[in-house]
Design a protein around this motif. Structure first.
Motif, mmCIF file in Angstrom:
data_model
loop_
_atom_site.group_PDB
_atom_site.id
_atom_site.type_symbol
_atom_site.label_atom_id
_atom_site.label_comp_id
_atom_site.label_asym_id
_atom_site.label_seq_id
_atom_site.Cartn_x
_atom_site.Cartn_y
_atom_site.Cartn_z
ATOM 1 N N PRO A 1 0.759 -1.264 -0.072
ATOM 2 C CA PRO A 1 -0.024 -0.008 0.052
ATOM 3 C C PRO A 1 0.616 1.181 0.049
ATOM 4 N N GLU B 1 -1.605 10.323 10.146
ATOM 5 C CA GLU B 1 -2.753 9.556 10.444
ATOM 6 C C GLU B 1 -2.792 8.363 9.494
ATOM 7 N N ARG C 1 0.041 6.087 10.439
ATOM 8 C CA ARG C 1 -0.741 5.217 11.645
ATOM 9 C C ARG C 1 -1.463 4.042 11.361
ATOM 10 N N ARG C 2 -2.158 4.388 10.466
ATOM 11 C CA ARG C 2 -3.224 3.379 9.939
ATOM 12 C C ARG C 2 -2.421 2.266 9.242
ATOM 13 N N ALA C 3 -1.580 2.719 8.322
ATOM 14 C CA ALA C 3 -0.747 1.888 7.494
ATOM 15 C C ALA C 3 0.333 0.995 8.348
ATOM 16 N N GLY D 1 -0.103 0.457 11.550
ATOM 17 C CA GLY D 1 -1.121 -0.423 12.521
ATOM 18 C C GLY D 1 -1.650 -1.565 11.951
ATOM 19 N N SER D 2 -2.057 -1.258 10.656
ATOM 20 C CA SER D 2 -2.557 -2.441 9.787
ATOM 21 C C SER D 2 -1.509 -3.419 9.626
ATOM 22 N N ALA D 3 -0.254 -3.210 9.313
ATOM 23 C CA ALA D 3 0.725 -3.975 8.863
ATOM 24 C C ALA D 3 1.240 -4.731 10.118
ATOM 25 N N GLY E 1 -0.886 -5.583 12.799
ATOM 26 C CA GLY E 1 -2.331 -6.047 13.258
ATOM 27 C C GLY E 1 -2.926 -5.367 14.537
ATOM 28 N N ALA F 1 -5.066 -2.169 15.707
ATOM 29 C CA ALA F 1 -6.104 -0.885 15.319
ATOM 30 C C ALA F 1 -5.844 0.413 15.423
ATOM 31 N N PRO F 2 -5.876 1.345 14.646
ATOM 32 C CA PRO F 2 -5.466 2.667 15.100
ATOM 33 C C PRO F 2 -6.365 3.210 16.303
#
Length: 118
Positions: free
Chosen positions: A43, A103, A106-108, A110-112, A114, A116-117
């Motif tokens: 991503p 942000e 953070r989301r990327a 956190g997703s990588a 596992g 959640a933001p």
């Protein structure tokens, strides 16, 4: 946007001349848009500035990534130059752009991993 906004087309040519030979410029490692396929890439977060000679290339890259099925977060810095969002405490209008980028990161991340933001 070729002239008048700090990063100019002629300055970009100078950078290219010092970065890569004419042959190397066609290599996807230097110019990802020249790749046969962008599928399978991780991503991406693509930030473009309104008054930047690289704006259209950034948008085209985001388009190509999306067409290849790569998730893309687009952040458009309206009213900004190539380097202006980095001008912390100088240009207050960069703060929302930096916040959106933080942000998205953070989301990327956190997703990588596992998580959640918050």
């Amino acid at each position: 946007n070729a002239d008048g906004y700090v990063l100019t087309a002629s300055l970009m040519e100078w950078f290219w001349a010092n970065y890569a030979t004419e042959e190397q410029r066609h290599d996807p490692k230097a110019s990802p848009l020249r790749a046969e396929s962008l599928s399978g890439l991780p991503p991406a977060i693509v930030v473009t500035s309104e008054f930047d000679p690289l704006r259209d290339e950034g948008r085209a890259y985001a388009d190509a990534l999306e067409a290849a099925g790569v998730p893309v977060v687009r952040i458009e810095a309206d009213g900004h130059l190539h380097t202006s969002i980095h001008a912390v405490d100088v240009l207050p209008s960069g703060a929302p752009i930096r916040a959106a980028l933080a942000e998205a990161l953070r989301r990327a991340v956190g997703s990588a991993v596992g998580v959640a933001p918050a």
